[in-house]
Design an enzyme around this catalytic site. Sequence first.
Site, PDB file in Angstrom:
ATOM      1  N   GLN A  93     -16.716  58.844  19.423  1.00 19.77           N
ATOM      2  CA  GLN A  93     -15.314  58.998  19.108  1.00 19.77           C
ATOM      3  C   GLN A  93     -14.571  59.646  20.315  1.00 19.77           C
ATOM      4  O   GLN A  93     -13.474  59.221  20.617  1.00 19.77           O
ATOM      5  CB  GLN A  93     -14.814  59.890  17.606  1.00 19.77           C
ATOM      6  CG  GLN A  93     -13.679  59.921  17.279  1.00 19.77           C
ATOM      7  CD  GLN A  93     -13.335  60.659  16.009  1.00 19.77           C
ATOM      8  OE1 GLN A  93     -13.985  60.585  15.269  1.00 19.77           O
ATOM      9  NE2 GLN A  93     -11.968  61.217  16.215  1.00 19.77           N
ATOM     10  N   CYS A 140     -22.673  57.644   9.610  1.00 18.59           N
ATOM     11  CA  CYS A 140     -23.736  58.168   9.929  1.00 18.59           C
ATOM     12  C   CYS A 140     -23.692  59.486   9.453  1.00 18.59           C
ATOM     13  O   CYS A 140     -24.918  59.900   9.009  1.00 18.59           O
ATOM     14  CB  CYS A 140     -24.162  57.945  11.346  1.00 18.59           C
ATOM     15  SG  CYS A 140     -22.794  59.023  12.459  1.00 18.59           S
ATOM     16  N   CYS A 198     -21.188  53.857  16.041  1.00 23.82           N
ATOM     17  CA  CYS A 198     -21.505  54.767  16.583  1.00 23.82           C
ATOM     18  C   CYS A 198     -22.867  54.798  17.527  1.00 23.82           C
ATOM     19  O   CYS A 198     -23.729  53.657  17.069  1.00 23.82           O
ATOM     20  CB  CYS A 198     -21.815  56.443  15.949  1.00 23.82           C
ATOM     21  SG  CYS A 198     -23.435  56.352  15.000  1.00 23.82           S
ATOM     22  N   GLU A 199     -22.818  55.175  18.714  1.00 28.43           N
ATOM     23  CA  GLU A 199     -24.005  54.849  19.487  1.00 28.43           C
ATOM     24  C   GLU A 199     -25.287  55.480  19.381  1.00 28.43           C
ATOM     25  O   GLU A 199     -26.380  55.136  19.731  1.00 28.43           O
ATOM     26  CB  GLU A 199     -23.527  55.036  21.102  1.00 28.43           C
ATOM     27  CG  GLU A 199     -23.286  56.365  21.573  1.00 28.43           C
ATOM     28  CD  GLU A 199     -23.025  56.459  23.040  1.00 28.43           C
ATOM     29  OE1 GLU A 199     -22.467  55.649  23.342  1.00 28.43           O
ATOM     30  OE2 GLU A 199     -23.300  57.745  23.581  1.00 28.43           O
ATOM     31  N   HIS A 200     -25.185  56.402  18.328  1.00 29.61           N
ATOM     32  CA  HIS A 200     -26.341  57.245  18.060  1.00 29.61           C
ATOM     33  C   HIS A 200     -26.994  56.672  16.823  1.00 29.61           C
ATOM     34  O   HIS A 200     -28.359  56.567  16.686  1.00 29.61           O
ATOM     35  CB  HIS A 200     -25.906  58.698  17.619  1.00 29.61           C
ATOM     36  CG  HIS A 200     -25.491  59.422  18.711  1.00 29.61           C
ATOM     37  ND1 HIS A 200     -24.722  60.479  18.451  1.00 29.61           N
ATOM     38  CD2 HIS A 200     -25.653  59.553  19.979  1.00 29.61           C
ATOM     39  CE1 HIS A 200     -24.180  60.863  19.705  1.00 29.61           C
ATOM     40  NE2 HIS A 200     -25.208  60.120  20.826  1.00 29.61           N
ATOM     41  N   HIS A 201     -26.478  55.973  16.082  1.00 27.89           N
ATOM     42  CA  HIS A 201     -27.158  55.403  14.760  1.00 27.89           C
ATOM     43  C   HIS A 201     -26.551  54.115  14.437  1.00 27.89           C
ATOM     44  O   HIS A 201     -27.290  53.376  13.701  1.00 27.89           O
ATOM     45  CB  HIS A 201     -26.602  56.167  13.520  1.00 27.89           C
ATOM     46  CG  HIS A 201     -27.152  57.665  13.510  1.00 27.89           C
ATOM     47  ND1 HIS A 201     -26.193  58.623  14.202  1.00 27.89           N
ATOM     48  CD2 HIS A 201     -28.115  58.441  13.395  1.00 27.89           C
ATOM     49  CE1 HIS A 201     -26.642  59.708  13.925  1.00 27.89           C
ATOM     50  NE2 HIS A 201     -27.778  59.591  13.618  1.00 27.89           N
ATOM     51  N   HIS A 209     -17.192  59.024   9.814  1.00 27.13           N
ATOM     52  CA  HIS A 209     -18.301  58.679  10.238  1.00 27.13           C
ATOM     53  C   HIS A 209     -19.432  58.469   9.191  1.00 27.13           C
ATOM     54  O   HIS A 209     -19.789  59.406   8.453  1.00 27.13           O
ATOM     55  CB  HIS A 209     -18.933  59.599  11.328  1.00 27.13           C
ATOM     56  CG  HIS A 209     -17.991  59.963  12.541  1.00 27.13           C
ATOM     57  ND1 HIS A 209     -18.605  59.397  13.893  1.00 27.13           N
ATOM     58  CD2 HIS A 209     -16.945  60.134  12.828  1.00 27.13           C
ATOM     59  CE1 HIS A 209     -17.585  59.431  14.818  1.00 27.13           C
ATOM     60  NE2 HIS A 209     -16.563  59.904  14.148  1.00 27.13           N
TER      61      HIS A 209
HETATM   62 ZN   LIG Z   1     -23.730  58.487  14.343  1.00 26.94          ZN
END
Ligand SMILES: [Zn+2]
Length: 192
Positions: A123, A153, A82-85, A151
């Site tokens: 996603q 994260c 995931c690009e956030h975490h 996910h």
């Molecule tokens: Zn994430």
Amino acid sequence: MAKTQPRLGDQIPDLIEALLAELGEDPERPGLKETPARVARALRQLTDGYGVQPEDVIAGAVFDQDYDEMVVVKDIPFYSLCEHHMLPFFGRCHVGYLPKGKVVGLSKIPRLVGVFAHRLQLQERLTKDIAEALNGTLLPGGVGVVVEARHLCMEMRGVEKPGGQMITSCMLGTFRKDPRTRAEFLNLVRHP
Ligand SMILES: [Zn+2]
């Protein structure tokens, strides 16, 4: 394995070494000695979808074929970050399309999924990337993509209960316009 060193000039090992120290670790202790190089290789592998064009994946495997029934490839496993975490999300992807004169070799669809999964992703965007790549290269009557994923994260941080699935879909062309086409596709990819 022959690949013991990350590629020359790769900044990632130094960055990981600094990160380990920042986390309160001793990067010099034996268990961590090779970790920066290993992390660098792993991250390079898990993001090797950058710079790969979907046309190149499919090139050479598109065939003229007078077949206009739905083609479905279901349960394609994928692993992404995931690009956030930068933590894993992973699951299964189902892809369907209605050919309009062109079909693609079936092994190319999982490969295409892998190319987009091996980038930092959301996603929702992964789902759309796959659908649009097929739509743009095969010019079919329509495309449907459903992605089901867990996910880490969310799960590891306790934001969501372990095992929960997130489901996203992207429907283009007849898959969007015709409820019967969409229903046929969703019925085919539904779990028994
Ligand atoms: Zn994430």
